[in-house]
Motif scaffolding. Structure first.
Motif, PDB file in Angstrom:
ATOM      1  N   LYS A 112       0.814  -1.211   0.000  1.00  0.00           N
ATOM      2  CA  LYS A 112       0.000   0.000   0.000  1.00  0.00           C
ATOM      3  C   LYS A 112       0.852   1.267   0.000  1.00  0.00           C
ATOM      4  O   LYS A 112       0.385   2.325  -0.391  1.00  0.00           O
ATOM      5  CB  LYS A 112      -0.973  -0.030   1.174  1.00  0.00           C
ATOM      6  N   ASP A 143      -3.148  -2.385   6.987  1.00  0.00           N
ATOM      7  CA  ASP A 143      -2.042  -1.869   6.184  1.00  0.00           C
ATOM      8  C   ASP A 143      -2.336  -0.525   5.523  1.00  0.00           C
ATOM      9  O   ASP A 143      -1.451   0.313   5.395  1.00  0.00           O
ATOM     10  CB  ASP A 143      -1.645  -2.901   5.124  1.00  0.00           C
ATOM     11  N   THR A 254      -5.965 -11.098  -2.456  1.00  0.00           N
ATOM     12  CA  THR A 254      -6.992 -10.077  -2.684  1.00  0.00           C
ATOM     13  C   THR A 254      -7.983  -9.961  -1.539  1.00  0.00           C
ATOM     14  O   THR A 254      -8.415 -10.964  -0.969  1.00  0.00           O
ATOM     15  CB  THR A 254      -7.771 -10.416  -3.983  1.00  0.00           C
ATOM     16  N   GLY A 255      -8.336  -8.707  -1.233  1.00  0.00           N
ATOM     17  CA  GLY A 255      -9.381  -8.443  -0.265  1.00  0.00           C
ATOM     18  C   GLY A 255     -10.398  -7.490  -0.871  1.00  0.00           C
ATOM     19  O   GLY A 255     -11.484  -7.866  -1.274  1.00  0.00           O
ATOM     20  N   ASN A 256      -9.991  -6.226  -0.985  1.00  0.00           N
ATOM     21  CA  ASN A 256     -10.873  -5.195  -1.505  1.00  0.00           C
ATOM     22  C   ASN A 256     -10.820  -5.062  -3.030  1.00  0.00           C
ATOM     23  O   ASN A 256     -11.426  -4.177  -3.603  1.00  0.00           O
ATOM     24  CB  ASN A 256     -10.527  -3.860  -0.864  1.00  0.00           C
ATOM     25  N   PHE A 257     -10.040  -5.908  -3.696  1.00  0.00           N
ATOM     26  CA  PHE A 257      -9.976  -5.984  -5.154  1.00  0.00           C
ATOM     27  C   PHE A 257      -9.261  -4.790  -5.785  1.00  0.00           C
ATOM     28  O   PHE A 257      -9.300  -4.600  -6.999  1.00  0.00           O
ATOM     29  CB  PHE A 257     -11.389  -6.122  -5.757  1.00  0.00           C
ATOM     30  N   HIS A 385      -0.293 -13.416   3.668  1.00  0.00           N
ATOM     31  CA  HIS A 385      -1.019 -13.006   2.457  1.00  0.00           C
ATOM     32  C   HIS A 385      -0.281 -13.485   1.212  1.00  0.00           C
ATOM     33  O   HIS A 385      -0.875 -14.040   0.291  1.00  0.00           O
ATOM     34  CB  HIS A 385      -1.179 -11.488   2.415  1.00  0.00           C
ATOM     35  N   THR A 408       2.637  -9.125  -0.952  1.00  0.00           N
ATOM     36  CA  THR A 408       1.998  -7.868  -0.572  1.00  0.00           C
ATOM     37  C   THR A 408       2.511  -7.277   0.734  1.00  0.00           C
ATOM     38  O   THR A 408       2.294  -6.108   0.994  1.00  0.00           O
ATOM     39  CB  THR A 408       0.466  -8.048  -0.495  1.00  0.00           C
ATOM     40  N   ALA A 409       3.149  -8.080   1.572  1.00  0.00           N
ATOM     41  CA  ALA A 409       3.712  -7.532   2.816  1.00  0.00           C
ATOM     42  C   ALA A 409       4.985  -8.278   3.193  1.00  0.00           C
ATOM     43  O   ALA A 409       5.222  -9.411   2.755  1.00  0.00           O
ATOM     44  CB  ALA A 409       2.704  -7.612   3.966  1.00  0.00           C
TER      45      ALA A 409
HETATM   46  C1  LIG Z   1      -4.512  -4.638   1.566  1.00  0.00           C
HETATM   47  C2  LIG Z   1      -3.763  -5.916   1.493  1.00  0.00           C
HETATM   48  C3  LIG Z   1      -4.174  -6.960   0.662  1.00  0.00           C
HETATM   49  C4  LIG Z   1      -5.443  -6.871  -0.163  1.00  0.00           C
HETATM   50  O1  LIG Z   1      -5.340  -5.892  -1.159  1.00  0.00           O
HETATM   51  P1  LIG Z   1      -6.669  -5.371  -1.879  1.00  0.00           P
HETATM   52  O2  LIG Z   1      -6.228  -4.278  -2.783  1.00  0.00           O
HETATM   53  O3  LIG Z   1      -7.584  -4.909  -0.798  1.00  0.00           O
HETATM   54  O4  LIG Z   1      -7.232  -6.538  -2.609  1.00  0.00           O
HETATM   55  C5  LIG Z   1      -3.408  -8.099   0.611  1.00  0.00           C
HETATM   56  N1  LIG Z   1      -2.278  -8.227   1.345  1.00  0.00           N
HETATM   57  C6  LIG Z   1      -1.849  -7.241   2.160  1.00  0.00           C
HETATM   58  C7  LIG Z   1      -0.610  -7.459   2.958  1.00  0.00           C
HETATM   59  C8  LIG Z   1      -2.567  -6.057   2.255  1.00  0.00           C
HETATM   60  O5  LIG Z   1      -2.126  -5.085   3.058  1.00  0.00           O
END
Ligand SMILES: *Cc1c(COP(=O)(O)O)cnc(C)c1O
Length: 462
Positions: A112, A143, A254-257, A385, A408-409
């Motif tokens: 992010k 995040d 994916t969470g919020n896409f 994730h 993603t993290a």
């Molecule tokens: C926010 C986040 C996601 C999901 O991302 P989206 O854009 O909401 O799909 C996945 N992994 C991590 C570590 C995140 O911070």
């Protein structure tokens, strides 16, 4: 370049206006009126360029006259200057034809930062130019909030309020939100889940009196500028693997896409992407929807990948908008049905979605097993994730097409889950080693719109 609402009932806006307002007044999300194209030659020319130069070329057509070229380059350079890796988003090989795109070298160790650092620069520039102040309110599963606070702390023209679910974020995430000492930073722990925080945020945006009084601005992943910033790393990754002459697939936890929708935009711009694979945890509304067409809200079940503990996936609305042939009225109808619990995607739209997206769901046990296995066999310590992404990618990928999984993290952001799975406790990078020693500052709040609005107005009163 003008931006239109996915629900078709709000006036079109410039990039600057769409960035500052976040959500459209008809409840919809902004999308560009037309998606700019990159030719194969444009894409070939990206090979070997810096991350910043690629970012400039990919995003330039979207920002219109909000920034001149020199200003825009300068904002991009500042945004990524504090990243802990020169490539910003390095690619690492995991297995034959399977690559990890490391998106965790920013100041809060999650992807992010890519969008938020740039948004911080863009907001500051635009607000200073216009002599305005705004109140930024964000909802976070962990995040987004830390990334937003890091990007906006200490800025003159902004107060930043972050709503996070009390007790449901990791300690590193919480401390990244509660330890900045700047007076313009407000960490609010709400009694509820992430979906409650997100719902109250939407309520505030729909309370037009309040919205105008406090000059409310949103930086959640529904903000178009965030999606745009994330389009860039699909181009850098694909270009380094041979685009436009070779197709590439991506798997995205994916969470919020938002993150995966950025991949969809890259594809529509002309990047040769074969599959975009959605990887979910046990909160699997997206996987259920892409397999059966049924988008019915379930209960959120907390997991070891908390940033994906979501049952209403806001940016999916943008994908639906395109799947329904850019029919705002059809999208508005679905979103009305969602208020009552859910909807089912029409056959035609489902087929359209499946042309671009595949999906997989990973259980808690499989997530831990993947963390263990990736460490043992690939020498890679993954955050939960990213492990979900790697697991789905390994299960679904076509061995002939290069697969890029988005990491993603950083594992150190979720040390308990990583240690439980692998017996290894990932240390924080040197530059944030003292995080556990800094004093915390937060406010507990009820899951109640009026209480929140009152608190915010009191805090920003001059
Ligand atoms: C926010 C986040 C996601 C999901 O991302 P989206 O854009 O909401 O799909 C996945 N992994 C991590 C570590 C995140 O911070």
């Amino acid at each position: 370049m003008r931006y239109i609402s996915t629900r078709g009932q709000a006036p079109s806006l410039s990039f600057e206006e769409a960035m500052l307002s976040g959500l459209a007044r008809d409840g919809g999300l902004y999308v560009p009126e037309a998606i700019p194209q990159m030719s194969p030659e444009d894409i070939r020319a990206l090979q070997g360029l810096s991350y910043e130069e690629t970012a400039f070329r990919v995003m330039r057509p979207f920002v219109g006259d909000t920034f001149d070229d020199a200003t825009f380059r300068d904002l991009i350079d500042r945004a990524y200057a504090d990243f802990g890796h020169n490539a910003r988003a390095p690619l690492k090989q995991l297995a034959p034809n399977h690559f990890l795109l490391e998106l965790f070298h920013g100041p809060t160790l999650a992807f992010k930062d890519f969008a938020m650092q740039l948004i911080g620069q863009m907001f500051e520039h635009v607000l200073t130019r216009n002599g305005n102040r705004v109140t930024i309110v964000g909802a976070t599963s962990g995040d987004t909030g830390s990334a937003a606070i890091e990007a906006f702390r200490g800025l003159e023209a902004v107060d930043v309020f972050i709503l996070y679910p009390h007790g449901l974020v990791s300690e590193v995430q919480r401390r990244q939100m509660t330890t900045p000492a700047e007076a313009n930073v407000h960490a609010l722990a709400i009694d509820g889940h992430f979906d409650d925080a997100q719902a109250r945020l939407k309520d505030m945006f729909n309370d037009f009196d309040f919205r105008d009084r406090v000059r409310l601005a949103g930086v959640n992943s529904i903000n178009w500028a965030r999606v745009l910033a994330q389009v860039v790393y699909y181009f850098t990754a694909a270009a380094s693997l041979g685009a436009p002459d070779r197709k590439v697939s991506f798997t995205v936890p994916t969470g919020n896409f938002g993150d995966i929708f950025a991949g969809y935009v890259a594809k529509r711009m002309g990047l040769p992407i074969d599959r975009l694979v959605v990887a979910t945890n046990q909160n699997d509304i997206l996987h259920r929807c892409l397999t059966s067409g049924d988008y019915t809200k379930g209960e959120v079940v907390p997991s070891i990948s908390p940033s994906m503990d979501i049952q209403v996936s806001s940016n999916f609305e943008r994908a639906l908008f395109y799947a329904y042939g850019q029919d705002g009225a059809a999208v508005a109808q679905l979103m009305d049905e969602l208020k009552a619990g859910g909807f089912s995607v029409s056959q035609g739209a489902l087929q359209a979605l499946r042309e671009d997206f595949a999906s997989g769901r990973v259980s808690e046990e499989e997530t831990s097993a993947m963390i263990r296995q990736a460490h043992a066999t690939m020498g890679e310590l993954l955050c939960p994730h990213s492990a979900i992404g790697v697991k789905v990618a390994e299960d679904k990928r076509d061995p002939a097409v290069p697969m890029v999984t988005l990491a993603t993290a950083h594992p150190a952001k979720f040390p308990d889950a990583v240690e439980a799975a692998s017996q290894i406790r990932p240390p924080l990078p040197k530059r944030m080693e003292d995080l556990y020693d800094r004093p915390e500052r937060l406010t507990r709040v009820a899951n109640d719109l009026k209480a929140l609005e009152t608190l915010i107005e009191e805090r920003i009163a001059p």
